[in-house]
Scaffold this motif. Structure first.
Motif, short mmCIF file in Angstrom:
data_model
loop_
_atom_site.label_atom_id
_atom_site.label_comp_id
_atom_site.label_asym_id
_atom_site.label_seq_id
_atom_site.Cartn_x
_atom_site.Cartn_y
_atom_site.Cartn_z
N PRO A 61 0.81 -1.23 0.00
CA PRO A 61 0.00 0.00 0.00
C PRO A 61 0.84 1.28 0.00
O PRO A 61 0.47 2.27 -0.64
N ALA A 62 1.97 1.29 0.69
CA ALA A 62 2.82 2.48 0.73
C ALA A 62 3.43 2.75 -0.65
O ALA A 62 3.49 3.90 -1.11
N LYS A 63 3.85 1.70 -1.32
CA LYS A 63 4.43 1.85 -2.66
C LYS A 63 3.35 2.24 -3.67
O LYS A 63 3.58 3.05 -4.56
N LEU A 64 2.16 1.67 -3.50
CA LEU A 64 1.03 2.05 -4.36
C LEU A 64 0.78 3.54 -4.26
O LEU A 64 0.61 4.23 -5.28
N LEU A 65 0.76 4.05 -3.05
CA LEU A 65 0.54 5.49 -2.84
C LEU A 65 1.61 6.30 -3.55
O LEU A 65 1.31 7.29 -4.21
N GLN A 66 2.86 5.89 -3.46
CA GLN A 66 3.95 6.62 -4.12
C GLN A 66 3.85 6.54 -5.64
O GLN A 66 4.16 7.51 -6.33
N LYS A 67 3.42 5.41 -6.15
CA LYS A 67 3.20 5.30 -7.60
C LYS A 67 2.10 6.26 -8.04
O LYS A 67 2.21 6.93 -9.07
N GLN A 68 1.04 6.35 -7.25
CA GLN A 68 -0.05 7.27 -7.57
C GLN A 68 0.41 8.72 -7.48
O GLN A 68 0.04 9.55 -8.31
N ALA A 143 13.36 7.29 -2.31
CA ALA A 143 13.40 7.88 -0.97
C ALA A 143 12.00 7.96 -0.36
O ALA A 143 11.80 7.63 0.81
N LEU A 144 11.02 8.37 -1.16
CA LEU A 144 9.65 8.47 -0.66
C LEU A 144 9.05 7.10 -0.35
O LEU A 144 8.16 6.99 0.49
N CYS A 145 9.56 6.07 -1.01
CA CYS A 145 9.13 4.69 -0.71
C CYS A 145 9.84 4.13 0.52
O CYS A 145 9.59 2.99 0.93
N GLY A 146 10.74 4.93 1.09
CA GLY A 146 11.51 4.45 2.24
C GLY A 146 12.67 3.56 1.84
O GLY A 146 13.18 2.80 2.65
N ARG A 147 13.10 3.67 0.59
CA ARG A 147 14.19 2.84 0.08
C ARG A 147 15.26 3.71 -0.57
O ARG A 147 15.70 3.43 -1.69
N ALA A 148 15.67 4.75 0.14
CA ALA A 148 16.70 5.65 -0.38
C ALA A 148 17.96 4.86 -0.69
O ALA A 148 18.33 3.93 0.04
N GLU A 149 18.58 5.24 -1.78
CA GLU A 149 19.83 4.64 -2.24
C GLU A 149 19.69 3.16 -2.60
O GLU A 149 20.68 2.43 -2.63
#
Length: 180
Positions: A61-68, A143-149
């Protein structure tokens, strides 16, 4: 020392058209677009793009939100590129976001709370020699997905942005706006 005796031929930098003239031009432009069906087409485009955002999927759901969020940013930033008329851009954007307010009531609040557009817009405004805008947007996406770098998520963000731009261009082309 240089002196100016007659400055009648000088123009003031940034001189703008009088407000009434701009309003008249905008009103005439709106009437032409309305009569040609372009206003209705712009509304339809906005609705189509909102539906495309709703069709985005992801198990996280968090990644879905960032894709949107990235898709919404792409629509916002890319519309002026593919619709070369401010009135049509504003109409399509307005309908897009209005439709999202109806179908995803919390989306706009979340968008403002997270500030995703600000981060993405900074990528476009501060062009660097080391990365293309899509690559920089991929970095922000990660970064917004919480996966910076995380190179994989960065590449995914880059590919998503490019894909979203291509989809936007294709969708605008399908609407077939009349030239006025």
């Amino acid at each position: 020392m240089c002196t100016v005796e007659n400055d009648q031929d000088m123009k003031i930098v940034g001189e703008v058209m009088p407000k009434k003239s701009r309003e008249a031009d905008t009103a005439e432009n709106w009437v032409r677009h309305k009569n040609s069906g372009n206003i209705d087409r712009a509304h339809r485009l906005g609705k189509m793009l909102a539906q495309q955002l709703l069709n985005i999927q992801d198990d996280d759901p968090a990644k879905l939100l960032q894709k949107q969020m990235l898709f919404a940013f792409t629509v916002d930033a890319g519309a002026p590129v593919f619709l070369n008329d401010d009135l049509l851009v504003q109409t399509a954007r307005g309908t897009f976001f209005e439709r999202l307010r109806t179908l995803l009531p919390s989306f706009e609040v979340t968008l403002h709370r997270l500030g995703a557009f600000t981060f993405y817009r900074l990528c476009l405004d501060n062009e660097s020699e080391n990365a293309l805008p899509a690559e920089k947007l991929g970095t922000v996406f990660a970064a917004l997905c919480g996966r910076a770098e995380d190179p994989e998520t960065e590449q995914e963000g880059t590919a998503l942005f490019r894909g979203y731009l291509a989809r936007l261009e294709e969708t605008v082309g399908m609407v077939e706006f009349e030239r006025i």
